[in-house]
Write a protein that holds these residues in place. Structure first.
Motif, mmCIF file in Angstrom:
data_model
loop_
_atom_site.group_PDB
_atom_site.id
_atom_site.type_symbol
_atom_site.label_atom_id
_atom_site.label_comp_id
_atom_site.label_asym_id
_atom_site.label_seq_id
_atom_site.Cartn_x
_atom_site.Cartn_y
_atom_site.Cartn_z
ATOM 1 N N THR A 174 -5.802 2.889 -0.462
ATOM 2 C CA THR A 174 -5.658 1.741 -1.059
ATOM 3 C C THR A 174 -4.893 1.604 -1.913
ATOM 4 O OG1 THR A 174 -7.684 2.585 -2.238
ATOM 5 C CG2 THR A 174 -7.752 1.206 0.325
ATOM 6 N N ASP A 175 -4.078 2.364 -2.522
ATOM 7 C CA ASP A 175 -3.533 3.157 -3.605
ATOM 8 C C ASP A 175 -2.023 1.783 -3.252
ATOM 9 O OD1 ASP A 175 -5.177 4.280 -5.039
ATOM 10 O OD2 ASP A 175 -4.243 6.328 -4.335
ATOM 11 N N TYR A 211 0.637 -1.015 0.105
ATOM 12 C CA TYR A 211 0.040 -0.066 -0.028
ATOM 13 C C TYR A 211 0.937 1.007 -0.088
ATOM 14 C CZ TYR A 211 -4.162 -2.556 0.692
ATOM 15 O OH TYR A 211 -4.889 -3.825 0.866
ATOM 16 N N ASN A 221 -5.176 7.829 -2.636
ATOM 17 C CA ASN A 221 -6.098 6.942 -0.870
ATOM 18 C C ASN A 221 -5.232 5.539 -0.247
ATOM 19 O OD1 ASN A 221 -8.432 8.345 -2.325
ATOM 20 N ND2 ASN A 221 -7.973 7.161 -4.207
#
Length: 86
Positions: free
Chosen positions: A72-73, A28, A70
Protein backbone atom coordinates in the motif's frame (compact mmCIF):
# COMPACT_ATOMS: atom_id res chain seq x y z
CA UNK A 1 -1.09 37.13 -3.85
CA UNK A 2 -1.40 34.00 -5.98
CA UNK A 3 -1.87 30.67 -4.21
CA UNK A 4 -0.05 27.53 -5.35
CA UNK A 5 -1.32 23.96 -4.98
CA UNK A 6 0.86 21.50 -3.04
CA UNK A 7 0.89 17.78 -2.47
CA UNK A 8 1.06 17.32 1.32
CA UNK A 9 2.09 14.03 2.89
CA UNK A 10 2.91 12.75 6.36
CA UNK A 11 6.04 10.90 7.41
CA UNK A 12 6.55 10.00 11.10
CA UNK A 13 3.92 12.52 12.23
CA UNK A 14 5.58 15.39 10.34
CA UNK A 15 3.97 17.09 7.36
CA UNK A 16 5.90 17.71 4.15
CA UNK A 17 4.85 19.35 0.90
CA UNK A 18 5.98 19.58 -2.71
CA UNK A 19 4.57 21.82 -5.40
CA UNK A 20 1.82 20.01 -7.26
CA UNK A 21 3.29 21.23 -10.55
CA UNK A 22 6.32 18.95 -9.92
CA UNK A 23 4.15 15.85 -9.41
CA UNK A 24 4.06 13.80 -12.58
CA UNK A 25 2.14 10.83 -11.20
CA UNK A 26 1.53 8.62 -8.17
CA UNK A 27 1.07 4.87 -7.98
CA UNK A 28 1.47 1.92 -5.61
CA UNK A 29 5.03 0.82 -4.96
CA UNK A 30 6.17 -1.67 -7.63
CA UNK A 31 9.11 -4.05 -7.40
CA UNK A 32 12.31 -2.01 -7.37
CA UNK A 33 15.64 -3.02 -8.83
CA UNK A 34 18.36 -2.41 -6.21
CA UNK A 35 21.58 -0.66 -7.19
CA UNK A 36 24.73 -2.00 -5.55
CA UNK A 37 26.81 1.18 -5.37
CA UNK A 38 24.09 3.72 -4.70
CA UNK A 39 23.73 5.80 -1.52
CA UNK A 40 21.78 4.05 1.25
CA UNK A 41 18.74 6.30 0.76
CA UNK A 42 18.21 5.08 -2.83
CA UNK A 43 15.76 2.20 -2.45
CA UNK A 44 16.24 1.15 -6.07
CA UNK A 45 15.10 2.09 -9.54
CA UNK A 46 11.98 1.44 -11.57
CA UNK A 47 11.21 1.50 -15.26
CA UNK A 48 8.54 4.09 -16.01
CA UNK A 49 7.56 3.65 -19.65
CA UNK A 50 11.16 3.29 -20.77
CA UNK A 51 12.71 5.81 -18.36
CA UNK A 52 14.78 4.67 -15.41
CA UNK A 53 13.61 6.46 -12.25
CA UNK A 54 15.57 6.34 -8.98
CA UNK A 55 13.35 5.93 -5.92
CA UNK A 56 14.37 7.61 -2.67
CA UNK A 57 13.48 6.07 0.70
CA UNK A 58 12.52 9.18 2.67
CA UNK A 59 12.82 7.34 6.00
CA UNK A 60 16.52 6.78 5.37
CA UNK A 61 17.07 10.16 3.70
CA UNK A 62 15.68 11.99 6.73
CA UNK A 63 17.74 9.96 9.22
CA UNK A 64 15.21 7.34 10.33
CA UNK A 65 15.71 3.59 10.30
CA UNK A 66 14.52 1.99 7.08
CA UNK A 67 10.93 0.88 7.40
CA UNK A 68 9.15 -2.18 6.11
CA UNK A 69 7.82 -1.63 2.58
CA UNK A 70 4.18 -2.55 2.01
CA UNK A 71 1.99 -3.06 -1.05
CA UNK A 72 0.00 0.00 0.00
CA UNK A 73 3.05 2.30 -0.04
CA UNK A 74 3.03 4.90 -2.78
CA UNK A 75 5.61 6.31 -5.14
CA UNK A 76 5.28 9.96 -6.07
CA UNK A 77 7.20 10.68 -9.26
CA UNK A 78 8.51 14.23 -9.34
CA UNK A 79 9.48 15.89 -12.61
CA UNK A 80 12.07 18.66 -12.21
CA UNK A 81 12.88 19.46 -15.82
CA UNK A 82 14.93 16.62 -17.27
CA UNK A 83 15.13 14.68 -14.00
CA UNK A 84 12.51 12.20 -12.76
CA UNK A 85 12.70 11.02 -9.14
CA UNK A 86 10.40 8.77 -7.14
Amino acid sequence: MESMPYLIFRLHNSLYAVRASYVREMFYLPMLVPLEESPPFIAGVLNLRGKIVPVIDLDVRFGHAPGQRNLTDAVVVLDAGDVLTG
